[in-house]
Enzyme design. Structure first.
Site, short mmCIF file in Angstrom:
data_model
loop_
_atom_site.label_atom_id
_atom_site.label_comp_id
_atom_site.label_asym_id
_atom_site.label_seq_id
_atom_site.Cartn_x
_atom_site.Cartn_y
_atom_site.Cartn_z
N CYS A 35 0.87 -1.19 0.00
CA CYS A 35 0.00 0.00 0.00
C CYS A 35 0.91 1.24 0.00
O CYS A 35 2.13 1.13 0.13
CB CYS A 35 -0.86 -0.01 1.27
SG CYS A 35 0.16 0.06 2.77
N GLU A 149 0.49 -0.41 16.37
CA GLU A 149 -0.35 0.76 16.02
C GLU A 149 -1.28 1.10 17.17
O GLU A 149 -1.48 2.28 17.51
CB GLU A 149 -1.16 0.45 14.75
CG GLU A 149 -2.03 1.64 14.35
CD GLU A 149 -2.91 1.35 13.13
OE1 GLU A 149 -2.44 0.71 12.18
OE2 GLU A 149 -4.08 1.78 13.16
N ASN A 247 -3.21 -6.92 8.85
CA ASN A 247 -4.06 -6.89 7.65
C ASN A 247 -3.99 -8.19 6.87
O ASN A 247 -4.98 -8.61 6.27
CB ASN A 247 -3.72 -5.66 6.80
CG ASN A 247 -2.44 -5.82 6.01
OD1 ASN A 247 -2.48 -6.31 4.88
ND2 ASN A 247 -1.30 -5.47 6.59
#
Ligand code: 10E
Ligand code: SF4
Length: 330
Positions: A35, A149, A247
């Protein structure tokens, strides 16, 4: 990013591999693999290596992928868990997952020059955490405990933020004022599961407020949408990505929720013949931190078992790019 493609050696004299030899279709999900935030983080470290030479210190894994980390390490990046491992006065890169203000303060105290490779879409969630806490809300962060995160986002307003990991946990939340509650999410969660948690929160706190636009990022959403399409058609789904990549793991879980057997592999070397029994159509994708060359190597490896027809299923076209930190541009 260049590097070894990790093509597996398949020996057709081995009866287990011989039993699964034959023609196959590989359905490639698109978008897949890197990404914009991962590209930016890797480019940041590569650019610092190019401009300043080794070593370049990086706090934690720059992204959650063993191959990315291994390759940067071989070129002089040094990944540290603790700031105490970084010599005073050195340059330190913060990983794409972001850091808490406490980590920023600790880096400043050690006199480190910080280059921040936090994805701008993670930074957006941090800004929301500060804003929601500043208006007096209890902030409910939907995410996975212990993930870097989440630790970074929690650190923005630790006294006012509560972590919730599932819809079932919503009932256990102890909130001082139920009329002043906001939610945020980790950027890499499953879209469907997160919607259930938000619905449970809204049920319990009808005045719940949230971010203006989704915190689950475009790349996570796009990879899940594309996965759903290949999972519908495939006998087996393979996801290239590392075990600590949130993810990537969400993609495996989603394929299984769609009713399709799914396996995560770090590279083609982890393919197992038993997964391929009866699997004439193999769906293939990669998490946002997995290099594209590893996907190519899986296709090559399946080609050692017989002719492979590759068909792509594109559900979105990604053009987003993020500017590199200024220190790597001047
Ligand atoms: O474990 P994650 O999916 O959060 O990270 P990753 O390094 O596998 O993929 C990139 C995603 C980031 C940096 C979190 N937004
Ligand atoms: Fe940024 Fe999304 Fe990629 Fe995370 S997954 S680095 S939030 S673009």
């Amino acid at each position: 990013m260049a590097g070894n493609s990790v093509r597996a050696h398949i020996d057709l004299r081995d009866p287990a591999w011989r039993a699964v030899a034959g023609p196959r279709t590989v359905l490639l999900a698109s978008p897949r693999s890197f990404c914009a935030g991962v590209d930016r983080a890797i480019d940041t470290v590569e650019e610092l290596l190019r401009r300043r030479g080794a070593p370049v210190y990086v706090r934690k894994q720059i992204v959650h992928n063993v191959h990315v980390v291994g390759e940067l390490e071989s070129r002089g990046a040094v990944f540290v868990d603790d700031l105490a491992e970084v010599p005073a006065g050195s340059t330190l890169v913060f990983s794409a997952h972001g850091v808490s203000p406490a980590v920023r303060d600790a880096a400043a105290e050690r006199g480190l020059e910080v280059v921040d490779a936090t994805c701008p879409l993670v930074t957006k969630v941090h800004a929301e955490a500060r804003r929601f806490a500043a208006r007096g809300d209890t902030v409910i962060l939907i995410g996975h405990a212990g993930h870097e995160e989440v630790e970074g986002t929690l650190g923005e307003a630790p006294q006012r933020t509560l972590l919730v990991q599932s819809a079932a946990e919503v009932a256990t939340l102890d909130v001082p004022d139920p009329s002043r509650v906001s939610y945020l999410t980790q950027t890499t969660l499953a879209v469907d599961e997160t919607a259930e948690v938000i619905a449970a929160l809204r049920e319990r706190f009808p005045q719940l407020r949230g971010p203006a636009s989704e915190d689950i990022c475009y790349a996570t959403t796009n990879r899940q949408d594309a996965l759903r399409v290949i999972a519908e058609e495939a006998d087996l789904v393979l996801v290239v990505g590392s075990s600590n990549s949130s993810n990537s793991v969400r993609l495996i879980e989603l394929a299984r929720r769609c009713g399709t057997p799914a396996e995560r592999i770090d590279d083609a070397g982890e393919l197992r013949p038993q997964w391929l029994e009866g699997a004439r159509v193999v769906g293939l994708t990669a998490g946002a931190s997995a290099p594209p060359r590893l996907v190519d190597a899986v296709i090559d490896t399946l080609g050692a078992l017989g002719p492979v027809r590759v068909a792509q299923r594109e559900t979105a076209h990604e053009t987003i790019r993020f500017t590199l930190p200024s220190v790597t541009r001047h």
